[in-house]
Design a protein around this motif. Structure first.
Motif, mmCIF file in Angstrom:
data_model
loop_
_atom_site.group_PDB
_atom_site.id
_atom_site.type_symbol
_atom_site.label_atom_id
_atom_site.label_comp_id
_atom_site.label_asym_id
_atom_site.label_seq_id
_atom_site.Cartn_x
_atom_site.Cartn_y
_atom_site.Cartn_z
ATOM 1 N N ASN A 15 0.830 -1.211 0.000
ATOM 2 C CA ASN A 15 0.000 0.000 0.000
ATOM 3 C C ASN A 15 0.865 1.261 0.000
ATOM 4 O O ASN A 15 0.573 2.250 -0.686
ATOM 5 N N ASN A 16 1.941 1.232 0.785
ATOM 6 C CA ASN A 16 2.823 2.398 0.866
ATOM 7 C C ASN A 16 3.493 2.670 -0.484
ATOM 8 O O ASN A 16 3.596 3.813 -0.939
ATOM 9 N N LYS A 64 1.047 4.215 -2.943
ATOM 10 C CA LYS A 64 0.841 5.643 -2.699
ATOM 11 C C LYS A 64 1.991 6.463 -3.279
ATOM 12 O O LYS A 64 1.798 7.515 -3.890
ATOM 13 N N LYS A 65 3.219 5.973 -3.060
ATOM 14 C CA LYS A 65 4.385 6.707 -3.585
ATOM 15 C C LYS A 65 4.382 6.749 -5.105
ATOM 16 O O LYS A 65 4.711 7.773 -5.716
ATOM 17 N N GLU A 111 1.796 6.687 -7.045
ATOM 18 C CA GLU A 111 0.757 7.615 -7.470
ATOM 19 C C GLU A 111 1.230 9.058 -7.339
ATOM 20 O O GLU A 111 0.998 9.901 -8.218
ATOM 21 N N GLU A 112 1.910 9.350 -6.208
ATOM 22 C CA GLU A 112 2.439 10.716 -6.036
ATOM 23 C C GLU A 112 3.482 11.042 -7.094
ATOM 24 O O GLU A 112 3.524 12.152 -7.639
#
Length: 278
Positions: free
Chosen positions: A37-38, A41-42, A44-45
């Motif tokens: 999950n982490n 997120k990275k 996507e950023e």
């Protein structure tokens, strides 16, 4: 309800391994989910940041194209204005050529200018003649007035090589050579090649025992001499006077055998002495 201690111990002995294995699997699965999950997120950023950079680059390119078009338009306008000014100047020049203004000179001015021209020409001719004669005198001094006596009788075993390379038997390499080596025998007398004053008597770390004789712009050097030096500093030497003997003191030329290392310098610059030997 009372738990029998022995039964509990037997239970963990049989089932304990599987319980620990299950807990480990649970921990690993939870950790994997968290890390995944982490990372998502990275990613996507990062994708959003890249998209913003692309959008800003596109906007800047549009601005650059507008500025380039504007600059080209201004340059065309400037070229047009320059062409108009040039055409006006050409028209003015053609008008002046078609209607030239007469220029008259007084007869006295014409005579005066003619005299001045003749005086100037005569002065220039005198200076040029003087310069030519001076050059001829200098060339005569350099080429004919200096005549050297060969310091020892023998053949040239290593030639002058200031601007090229010659092979050194001692060093076993190609190197420059600012004098000539004249082969001879140990103990043979070394004579002064010209008149002059002994300016230096010393032991060179490369060329051994050395005597330097100077006369005006000319300087002669005699190296690889024996320990018995007959010339002294500040002594007047005449051409043909013995100044020493052939030795073996030149550490950098010991492989060439007994010889005299002889140099000729004009205003401190080494020149080939062979052309000046009588």
């Amino acid at each position: 309800m009372r738990i029998n201690r022995e039964n509990l111990i037997r239970f963990f002995d049989r089932k304990g391994f599987y319980i620990v294995l299950f807990l480990s699997v649970v921990v690993i699965a939870a950790t994997s989910v968290y890390v995944t999950n982490n990372n998502l997120k990275k990613l996507e950023e990062l994708r959003k940041a890249q998209q913003e950079e692309i959008n800003s680059a596109i906007e800047s390119d549009w601005g650059y194209e507008e500025e380039l078009a504007q600059a080209q338009e201004e340059k065309e306008q400037q070229n047009n204005s320059t062409a108009v000014i040039s055409q006006q100047q050409e028209n003015n020049v053609s008008d002046k050529k078609e209607n030239p203004q007469p220029v008259t000179k007084n007869s006295d001015e014409v005579k005066s200018s003619g005299k001045n021209d003749s005086l100037t020409n005569s002065k220039v001719a005198t200076v040029m003649a003087s310069t030519t004669s001076t050059i001829k005198k200098d060339s005569n001094l350099s080429s004919t007035m200096l005549v050297l006596l060969k310091p020892v009788n023998g053949d040239i075993i290593l030639e002058f090589a200031k601007d090229k390379l010659v092979f050194s038997k001692t060093l076993q390499e190609w190197t420059t050579h600012k004098g000539v080596d004249i082969g001879s025998n140990l103990g043979e007398p070394v004579l002064a090649a010209m008149d002059g004053i002994v300016t230096k008597v010393y032991k060179d770390p490369k060329l051994g025992n050395t005597v330097v004789i100077k006369n005006g712009k000319w300087e002669t050097r005699y190296a690889n001499l024996g320990d018995e030096i007959l010339a002294k500093e500040q002594e007047k030497i005449v051409r043909g006077q013995q100044i020493g003997k052939i030795g073996e003191s030149a550490k950098f030329e010991v492989g060439e055998g007994p010889h005299l290392h002889f140099e000729l310098l004009e205003n401190g610059i080494p020149v080939d002495p062979i052309a000046y030997f009588k």
